[in-house]
Design a protein around this motif. Structure first.
Motif, PDB file in Angstrom:
ATOM      1  N   ASN A   1       0.337  17.059   5.875  1.00 45.80           N
ATOM      2  CA  ASN A   1       0.436  18.435   5.394  1.00 45.80           C
ATOM      3  C   ASN A   1       1.850  18.831   4.996  1.00 45.80           C
ATOM      4  OD1 ASN A   1      -2.098  19.595   5.177  1.00 45.80           O
ATOM      5  ND2 ASN A   1      -2.243  20.041   7.358  1.00 45.80           N
ATOM      6  N   HIS A   2       2.843  18.037   5.400  1.00 48.46           N
ATOM      7  CA  HIS A   2       4.244  18.344   5.062  1.00 48.46           C
ATOM      8  C   HIS A   2       4.920  17.048   4.598  1.00 48.46           C
ATOM      9  CE1 HIS A   2       3.748  22.265   7.047  1.00 48.46           C
ATOM     10  NE2 HIS A   2       3.053  21.589   7.942  1.00 48.46           N
ATOM     11  N   PRO A   3       4.508  16.503   3.457  1.00 49.54           N
ATOM     12  CA  PRO A   3       4.982  15.178   3.026  1.00 49.54           C
ATOM     13  C   PRO A   3       6.477  15.094   2.772  1.00 49.54           C
ATOM     14  CG  PRO A   3       3.729  16.261   1.268  1.00 49.54           C
ATOM     15  CD  PRO A   3       3.535  17.084   2.505  1.00 49.54           C
ATOM     16  N   MET A   4       7.142  16.251   2.564  1.00 51.46           N
ATOM     17  CA  MET A   4       8.583  16.184   2.333  1.00 51.46           C
ATOM     18  C   MET A   4       9.333  15.660   3.567  1.00 51.46           C
ATOM     19  SD  MET A   4       7.434  19.169   3.520  1.00 51.46           S
ATOM     20  CE  MET A   4       6.870  19.864   1.970  1.00 51.46           C
ATOM     21  N   LEU A   5       8.687  15.665   4.743  1.00 48.65           N
ATOM     22  CA  LEU A   5       9.334  15.199   5.959  1.00 48.65           C
ATOM     23  C   LEU A   5       9.333  13.679   6.070  1.00 48.65           C
ATOM     24  CD1 LEU A   5       7.986  17.798   8.554  1.00 48.65           C
ATOM     25  CD2 LEU A   5      10.266  17.682   7.559  1.00 48.65           C
ATOM     26  N   VAL A   6       8.506  13.002   5.282  1.00 49.30           N
ATOM     27  CA  VAL A   6       8.459  11.542   5.351  1.00 49.30           C
ATOM     28  C   VAL A   6       9.835  10.959   5.037  1.00 49.30           C
ATOM     29  CG1 VAL A   6       7.458   9.446   4.378  1.00 49.30           C
ATOM     30  CG2 VAL A   6       6.005  11.445   4.792  1.00 49.30           C
ATOM     31  N   GLY A   7      10.450  11.418   3.955  1.00 49.12           N
ATOM     32  CA  GLY A   7      11.765  10.925   3.587  1.00 49.12           C
ATOM     33  C   GLY A   7      12.835  11.284   4.610  1.00 49.12           C
ATOM     34  N   HIS A   8      12.708  12.474   5.223  1.00 51.85           N
ATOM     35  CA  HIS A   8      13.696  12.936   6.193  1.00 51.85           C
ATOM     36  C   HIS A   8      13.699  12.058   7.447  1.00 51.85           C
ATOM     37  CE1 HIS A   8      16.361  15.951   7.998  1.00 51.85           C
ATOM     38  NE2 HIS A   8      15.665  15.778   9.112  1.00 51.85           N
ATOM     39  N   PHE A   9      12.512  11.579   7.865  1.00 56.88           N
ATOM     40  CA  PHE A   9      12.389  10.770   9.082  1.00 56.88           C
ATOM     41  C   PHE A   9      12.050   9.320   8.761  1.00 56.88           C
ATOM     42  CE2 PHE A   9      11.687  15.097  10.550  1.00 56.88           C
ATOM     43  CZ  PHE A   9      12.355  15.137  11.764  1.00 56.88           C
ATOM     44  N   LEU A  10      12.419   8.852   7.552  1.00 55.75           N
ATOM     45  CA  LEU A  10      11.951   7.552   7.063  1.00 55.75           C
ATOM     46  C   LEU A  10      12.314   6.411   8.002  1.00 55.75           C
ATOM     47  CD1 LEU A  10      10.475   6.172   4.768  1.00 55.75           C
ATOM     48  CD2 LEU A  10      12.649   5.902   3.588  1.00 55.75           C
ATOM     49  N   SER A  11      13.560   6.368   8.463  1.00 56.41           N
ATOM     50  CA  SER A  11      13.983   5.240   9.302  1.00 56.41           C
ATOM     51  C   SER A  11      13.196   5.186  10.604  1.00 56.41           C
ATOM     52  CB  SER A  11      15.483   5.344   9.603  1.00 56.41           C
ATOM     53  OG  SER A  11      15.777   6.555  10.279  1.00 56.41           O
ATOM     54  N   ASP A  12      12.883   6.365  11.189  1.00 57.23           N
ATOM     55  CA  ASP A  12      12.091   6.399  12.423  1.00 57.23           C
ATOM     56  C   ASP A  12      10.656   5.968  12.161  1.00 57.23           C
ATOM     57  OD1 ASP A  12      14.133   7.446  14.170  1.00 57.23           O
ATOM     58  OD2 ASP A  12      13.915   9.344  13.114  1.00 57.23           O
ATOM     59  N   LEU A  13      10.101   6.403  11.032  1.00 55.81           N
ATOM     60  CA  LEU A  13       8.691   6.126  10.740  1.00 55.81           C
ATOM     61  C   LEU A  13       8.472   4.664  10.377  1.00 55.81           C
ATOM     62  CD1 LEU A  13       7.899   9.313   8.625  1.00 55.81           C
ATOM     63  CD2 LEU A  13       7.351   8.908  11.031  1.00 55.81           C
ATOM     64  N   GLU A  14       9.438   4.040   9.682  1.00 54.76           N
ATOM     65  CA  GLU A  14       9.277   2.644   9.269  1.00 54.76           C
ATOM     66  C   GLU A  14       9.217   1.705  10.463  1.00 54.76           C
ATOM     67  OE1 GLU A  14      11.196   2.317   4.814  1.00 54.76           O
ATOM     68  OE2 GLU A  14      12.513   2.084   6.542  1.00 54.76           O
ATOM     69  N   THR A  15       9.855   2.083  11.567  1.00 52.37           N
ATOM     70  CA  THR A  15       9.860   1.219  12.749  1.00 52.37           C
ATOM     71  C   THR A  15       8.874   1.673  13.810  1.00 52.37           C
ATOM     72  OG1 THR A  15      11.677   2.527  13.715  1.00 52.37           O
ATOM     73  CG2 THR A  15      12.274   0.598  12.386  1.00 52.37           C
ATOM     74  N   LEU A  16       8.103   2.705  13.530  1.00 50.51           N
ATOM     75  CA  LEU A  16       7.170   3.244  14.509  1.00 50.51           C
ATOM     76  C   LEU A  16       5.924   2.371  14.582  1.00 50.51           C
ATOM     77  CD1 LEU A  16       6.643   5.623  16.440  1.00 50.51           C
ATOM     78  CD2 LEU A  16       5.531   6.819  14.557  1.00 50.51           C
ATOM     79  N   ASP A  17       5.613   1.905  15.772  1.00 48.91           N
ATOM     80  CA  ASP A  17       4.430   1.066  15.966  1.00 48.91           C
ATOM     81  C   ASP A  17       3.276   1.948  16.433  1.00 48.91           C
ATOM     82  OD1 ASP A  17       3.036  -1.365  16.070  1.00 48.91           O
ATOM     83  OD2 ASP A  17       3.263  -1.397  18.241  1.00 48.91           O
ATOM     84  N   LEU A  18       2.148   1.879  15.729  1.00 50.54           N
ATOM     85  CA  LEU A  18       1.019   2.763  15.994  1.00 50.54           C
ATOM     86  C   LEU A  18      -0.162   2.010  16.557  1.00 50.54           C
ATOM     87  CD1 LEU A  18       1.148   4.945  12.746  1.00 50.54           C
ATOM     88  CD2 LEU A  18       2.214   5.399  14.945  1.00 50.54           C
ATOM     89  N   HIS A  19      -1.026   2.748  17.270  1.00 46.42           N
ATOM     90  CA  HIS A  19      -2.236   2.162  17.838  1.00 46.42           C
ATOM     91  C   HIS A  19      -3.380   2.224  16.828  1.00 46.42           C
ATOM     92  CE1 HIS A  19       0.008   3.033  21.539  1.00 46.42           C
ATOM     93  NE2 HIS A  19      -0.730   2.101  22.107  1.00 46.42           N
ATOM     94  N   GLY A  20      -4.131   1.161  16.745  1.00 47.55           N
ATOM     95  CA  GLY A  20      -5.362   1.182  15.966  1.00 47.55           C
ATOM     96  C   GLY A  20      -5.153   1.029  14.478  1.00 47.55           C
TER      97      GLY A  20
END
Length: 654
Positions: A490-509
């Protein structure tokens, strides 16, 4: 670019997916029912003879029952034309007779600039191709002929030659009224420090065009014809088009070939890729003159979940493989890893193909070994493990390596495999008794190679530690992951802001991982409605419907589309931080357990059970009171230390 509300809906309503797909396939007239919009054909994404590719014209979706490819008309255009989402929209709009909305001026300016540079690069491709056919390119043609490259192969790979002059390309392009600034910005020439005319970047080199996933020439690789040249291979400098660490040679064709079922192979250089592709291994790519980067790994995993790293059998190739381990370990996860194929010593792929043919390469690829076995080789090769101290040092090194793996379940499987390999190695070193006394066992760890190399195993190894730790659920982590994903959608502009954290985030399922991967693929898309359409086209509507139906997602204000921007950003940062803190507690438990390798099974079982109970208590407290995360973490650390200092070596008696 943002599209106005309703544009995509109107575009799809004007377009028949059967017509879009029909340009690329031959319909099976026996199975298809055009009147009902029920169409069948052999799948265009993988090789087959039967018609397993289904198009539902009324619902606007396609699905292959063979390779499981699915999507809508836009997705089909993206995959078959190898274009971006917005380019697919433009193609579809043009065919439907709709006018594309005006673009954002800044975005349009940037796009126009990149298009100008790409056009200059394309002119350079044609110039170099022509030069290869002249007298100046005679030596280059002879070299390529010895490498079995001539005629159609040269045309397929658009190989050219940069003549040995200071301004050959510069004069050619300026003579065609190309702006000097564009030639410099494209990296095709360099400014002179002596006040003279700029000079060509590439001189007396065989030229390999480097294209992006969309097929645009973004750079060149040049092989020196002069053996005395300081740089045997030279790449274009980084430009507005070219980022070496984010590019792969043969990216687009390899992605298409992988989609048809071919195994993705990562070779070392241009000629390796060309030789393998010409031999039938079309899904082959190469990094561009440097070690594989984290971004290149992510690009590889977007093509295939388990690329095979093919490296030369020399010392440099083996070192490259071992360095890649440390980069990959924090990034791997369930269904996302690497396999390794080390070529015979002294041979590169081209040599192997010439000596033994494609069958030998195929056999090596099929026998490629998993990452865990290469890790074991790195940690044990050449060691003499003839004392408890040396064995303890090996254990410590292995624990440090496994600690880099973020996914707890995967880390446990790695630990089980390492435990098996360790027991085999140490068993081979134990003294054996015969009639004449004691026989000394092997002391060098490298002897495992003599016993046949990497073991092929598929049997689960029982582990008290793993089974007890696995009893603790990951409910809280899944809750936080769902909230994070809902905020990002719902707030896609935040993807770029937190990109480094999200790229290394390991998710379940698989659903969470697939949704995050799609968000990262489209990180530049900041329009909420457009992004949702893209996600639904790629993943289907079910994942988003399921995500937003969860009660804990609905109760978080930041997951709603109209939430305050600053509140949303702070909420996302807090959720990411809490998730990392929660996993930090888990790592403390597991590391404490790993330190007790010598404990008797009964005592170990009791201690790990107590640790698991304590962790579950921390989970419950965190779920009811998020602000207590730091206190829970401290309490857990203290509790684990008390177990270590106290009576952890014997089972508590009633």
């Amino acid at each position: 670019m943002s599209l106005p509300p309703g544009f995509l809906d109107e575009l799809k309503s004007r377009t028949s997916i059967a017509q879009v797909v029909g340009r690329k396939v031959m319909w099976d007239t026996r199975k298809s029912q055009p009147g009902k919009g029920d169409m069948w054909a052999p799948c265009p994404f993988h090789q087959e003879k039967s018609a397993s590719f289904h198009v539902d014209d009324k619902k606007g979706y396609y699905y292959c029952f063979g390779c499981h490819a699915k999507g809508d008309a836009l997705g089909f255009i993206k995959e078959t034309e190898n274009v971006s989402f917005m380019e697919a929209v433009e193609i579809m709009a043009r065919e439907a007779g709709m006018t594309m909305p005006a673009r954002d001026p800044k975005a349009q300016e940037k796009q126009d600039r990149r298009s100008e540079l790409a056009d200059v690069m394309e002119q350079a491709v044609q110039f170099f191709k022509l030069q290869l056919k002249t007298n100046a390119g005679t030596d280059a043609r002879e070299y390529l002929s010895k490498r079995k490259l001539a005629g159609e192969a040269l045309d397929r790979w658009e190989i050219g030659f940069a003549p040995n002059g200071w301004q050959a390309l510069w004069d050619h392009l300026t003579g065609k009224s190309v702006k000097e600034e564009l030639i410099l910005a494209a990296g095709l020439a360099k400014a002179s420090n002596k006040g003279k005319k700029p000079y060509d970047t590439f001189r007396n080199r065989i030229m390999y065009p480097i294209r992006d996933a969309r097929g645009r020439c973004i750079a060149f690789g040049g092989r020196a014809m002069d053996p005395a040249d300081n740089a045997k291979y030279l790449n274009s400098p980084e430009t507005e088009l070219f980022d070496k660490g984010r590019s792969l040679y043969n990216h687009g064709p390899a992605r298409e070939a992988s989609g048809k079922g071919n195994q993705l192979i990562v070779a070392e250089g241009y000629m390796d890729v060309i030789a393998l592709s010409e031999a039938g291994f079309g899904a082959t790519v190469a990094p561009l003159g440097t070690a594989v980067t984290e971004m290149q790994l992510q690009l590889l995993w977007r093509i295939a979940p388990e690329p095979i790293i093919m490296l030369d059998g020399d010392t440099a190739g083996q070192r490259a493989a071992l360095r890649l381990i440390d980069l990959a370990l924090p990034l791997i996860g369930p269904g996302q890893s690497l396999r390794f194929c080390i070529l015979p010593e002294g041979l590169d792929p081209d040599d192997l193909l010439k000596e033994k043919g494609a069958g030998a390469v195929r056999e090596l690829v099929e026998r490629a070994k998993p990452l865990v076995h290469l890790l074991w080789q790195r940690e044990t090769d050449g060691l003499v493990l003839d004392s408890p101290e040396r064995k303890a040092a090996l254990d410590q090194s292995l624990r440090q390596a496994l600690g880099k793996i973020n996914d707890a379940g995967l880390r446990n499987h790695y630990a089980a495999e390492i435990k098996y390999l360790r027991s085999e190695l140490f068993a081979a070193q134990r003294p054996k008794r015969d009639k004449g006394g004691w026989q000394k066992g092997n002391t060098k760890s490298s002897n495992w190679k003599a016993r046949g190399g990497f073991p092929d195993r598929g049997v689960a190894v029982p582990s008290t530690k793993n089974s007890l730790l696995a009893q603790s659920t990951d409910v809280e982590e899944r809750v936080r992951e769902a909230v994070i994903l809902a905020i990002l959608v719902n707030h896609p502009m935040l993807v770029g802001h937190f990109l480094s954290d999200l790229e290394t985030l390991d998710l379940h399922g698989p659903e969470h991982r697939a949704l995050m991967a799609a968000l990262l693929r489209h990180e530049e898309e900041t329009d909420r409605e457009v992004l949702r359409k893209i996600l639904e086209a790629e993943l289907g509507p079910a994942p988003l419907e399921k995500l937003y139906s969860l009660r804990h997602v609905q109760t978080v204000p930041a997951t709603r589309s109209g939430a305050d921007a600053e509140l949303t950003r702070m909420t996302l940062a807090e959720e990411l931080a809490k998730l990392e803190a929660r996993r930090g507690v888990q790592r403390e438990v597991e590391e404490a357990v790993e330190d007790l390798d010598g404990v008797a099974d009964e005592g170990l079982t009791w201690r790990v059970g107590q640790a698991a109970v304590a962790r579950e208590a921390a989970d419950r407290k965190s779920m009811s009171d998020d602000e207590g995360d730091s206190e829970d973490r401290g309490a857990m650390s203290n509790y684990l230390q008390s177990l270590i200092d106290g009576e952890v070596w014997v089972k508590k008696r009633k």
